[in-house]
Design an enzyme around this catalytic site. Structure first.
Site, PDB file in Angstrom:
ATOM      1  N   SER A  90      -0.239   7.111  -4.269  1.00  0.00           N
ATOM      2  CA  SER A  90       0.142   6.996  -2.867  1.00  0.00           C
ATOM      3  C   SER A  90      -0.988   6.549  -1.953  1.00  0.00           C
ATOM      4  O   SER A  90      -0.766   6.234  -0.797  1.00  0.00           O
ATOM      5  CB  SER A  90       0.683   8.343  -2.376  1.00  0.00           C
ATOM      6  OG  SER A  90      -0.326   9.338  -2.429  1.00  0.00           O
ATOM      7  N   LYS A 103      -7.320   8.398   4.282  1.00  0.00           N
ATOM      8  CA  LYS A 103      -5.875   8.380   4.054  1.00  0.00           C
ATOM      9  C   LYS A 103      -5.175   9.142   5.176  1.00  0.00           C
ATOM     10  O   LYS A 103      -5.665  10.177   5.638  1.00  0.00           O
ATOM     11  CB  LYS A 103      -5.581   9.021   2.699  1.00  0.00           C
ATOM     12  CG  LYS A 103      -4.135   8.979   2.239  1.00  0.00           C
ATOM     13  CD  LYS A 103      -4.044   9.583   0.834  1.00  0.00           C
ATOM     14  CE  LYS A 103      -2.625   9.519   0.271  1.00  0.00           C
ATOM     15  NZ  LYS A 103      -2.567  10.043  -1.112  1.00  0.00           N
ATOM     16  N   SER A 144      -2.336   9.770  -7.593  1.00  0.00           N
ATOM     17  CA  SER A 144      -2.392   8.959  -6.376  1.00  0.00           C
ATOM     18  C   SER A 144      -3.742   8.353  -6.054  1.00  0.00           C
ATOM     19  O   SER A 144      -3.840   7.501  -5.165  1.00  0.00           O
ATOM     20  CB  SER A 144      -1.917   9.783  -5.175  1.00  0.00           C
ATOM     21  OG  SER A 144      -0.524   9.982  -5.233  1.00  0.00           O
TER      22      SER A 144
END
Length: 443
Positions: free
Chosen positions: A147, A69, A171
């Site tokens: 996210s 990420k 997330s």
């Protein structure tokens, strides 16, 4: 169903495949239409080099594909956290601890994945970068969740076996539920957050998305540098709760059907499941009436950047961060104190139970067109965002651990089942989830 990391390692060791072959397959997946926009930056040459390293197949990750990420420091790369505000920041001098641990275990890093700007939403939209489409979409383009949006898509499409991500309010688990894979949020303190751009220093958790529960166990062991205590106990050996307050409210038809079917399946398999009120959850809105930990702590980090570059932020993200500006020191300290009191009450209420079962999120993935960036869709966006975060964020406030695993039928959009418990109950959650996964897979 794509092969998981464990199955692929077995094939490597038995000579049925080669690491270089698996990396090329992952690169093909990363370049496919299904994975379009999942990566903000790719490092295929580096991945190929790792796959060719001598004896790499003997490492825990065996030179197999891992995505990162865009929140984590990788030496020599700039960490932008899905924003354009930090694009000119200096590159990281060293890997974050999480990245370093995976690298030492033989990870072949495929690149940095798409995310919500500064990780502040469960939907997955980002006005600065094209949004990856949920690979499970069959009728219309649907959100992947956030996210950790690109991380989930990379795992679901075969571009990575592990998607390194973070979970502050859901997330990891939200995109896992919406894309039909596994997401494990460990107890926050288990994995260091250094070298990770913060959202909430209190709630941020470094964790991963995988294709199976056993892969989630391995990823956790590597990230936390600890051994999970395995148990061969059947599901009937555990006492499980189902929370009737809030967590089953407003389920859409697909989620409701999958949820009721899953509970029935588990009960037929011998699971001891007891419905409890758990009305303590109703206290959370009052506890956070003056603002949330994420708002206060993100504003403290972003204040000076917002003063200089507010126009460059995603307006939806900026508005949530700005809520922290109105919180006083008294509000923040009171919130921390009330959280600890609430955790104590929840611990008492859950005493005697090994874990709680809930729907991970109450809805299936909505169409992107309904929630895409644009002020005319803000009302719909914030409504859906609140729904997506509703169940998962309870566990973050509890300082707990949780795993989402798929429970939908073959002809349904993905639905997540969340297995959760309080702090440091990670091993129980993982072992229970492993038993549930086995039961659901034979149905």
């Amino acid at each position: 169903m794509l092969a998981d990391l464990h199955a692929t390692r077995h094939r490597l060791r038995s000579g049925q495949t080669q690491t270089s072959t698996e990396i090329e397959s992952a690169i093909d997946a990363a370049q496919s239409t299904a994975c379009q926009h999942a990566f903000l930056q790719t490092t295929f040459a580096e991945a190929r080099a790792v796959a060719r390293a001598p004896n790499i197949q003997n490492q825990p990750l065996a030179g197999l594909a891992v995505s990162v990420k865009d929140l984590f420091d990788l030496a020599g790369q700039t960490t932008c956290a899905g924003s354009v505000v930090l694009k000119d920041a200096p590159p990281a001098g060293q890997d974050s601890p999480a990245v370093a641990r995976l690298r030492r275990a033989g990870a072949a890093f495929m690149g940095r994945t798409h995310m919500v700007e500064f990780a502040f939403s469960g939907v997955g939209t980002n006005p600065h970068f094209a949004m990856p489409v949920n690979p499970c979409s069959t009728d219309v383009a649907r959100i992947p969740g956030g996210s950790s949006s690109g991380a989930a898509v990379s795992v679901a499409t075969g571009a990575a076996f592990i998607g390194l991500g973070s979970d502050t309010g859901g997330s990891i688990r939200i995109p896992a539920a919406l894309t039909g894979i596994v997401g494990f949020k460990s107890t926050a303190r288990r994995v260091p957050t250094q070298g990770t751009l913060p959202l909430s220093s209190t709630l941020d958790t470094v964790c991963a998305l995988t294709r199976s529960v056993r892969d989630a166990m391995l990823a956790h062991e590597l990230l936390a540098q600890r051994q999970v205590t395995r148990s061969a106990a059947p599901l009937a050996a555990y006492r499980l709760a189902v929370a009737s307050t809030l967590m089953q409210d407003k389920l859409d038809a697909t989620v409701s059907r999958a949820w009721q079917r899953t509970l029935a399946t588990l009960r037929r398999a011998g699971a001891r499941i007891e419905e409890i009120a758990l009305t303590e959850i109703n206290q959370l809105p009052l506890i956070q009436a003056a603002g949330s930990l994420a708002a206060a702590e993100s504003y403290a980090w972003h204040r000076q950047l917002l003063e200089r570059h507010a126009a460059a932020y995603d307006p939806r993200v900026a508005s949530r961060i700005q809520r922290g500006a109105s919180m006083s020191a008294y509000d923040y300290i009171t919130l921390l104190r009330e959280r600890q009191r609430w955790i104590s009450q929840m611990t008492t209420a859950l005493q005697g139970f090994d874990a709680v079962l809930s729907p991970t999120v109450p809805i299936v993935a909505p169409p992107i067109a309904e929630l895409a960036p644009g002020s005319e869709r803000d009302v719909a966006f914030f409504r859906v965002n609140a729904l997506l975060l509703r169940n998962t964020s309870v566990v973050n406030m509890l300082d707990g651990c949780a795993l989402s695993l798929p429970c939908q039928a073959a002809d349904e959009l993905p639905v997540g089942l969340m297995v959760w418990a309080g702090a440091l109950r990670d091993d129980s959650v993982l072992n229970i989830a492993l038993q549930i996964e086995k039961i659901l897979q034979i149905q």
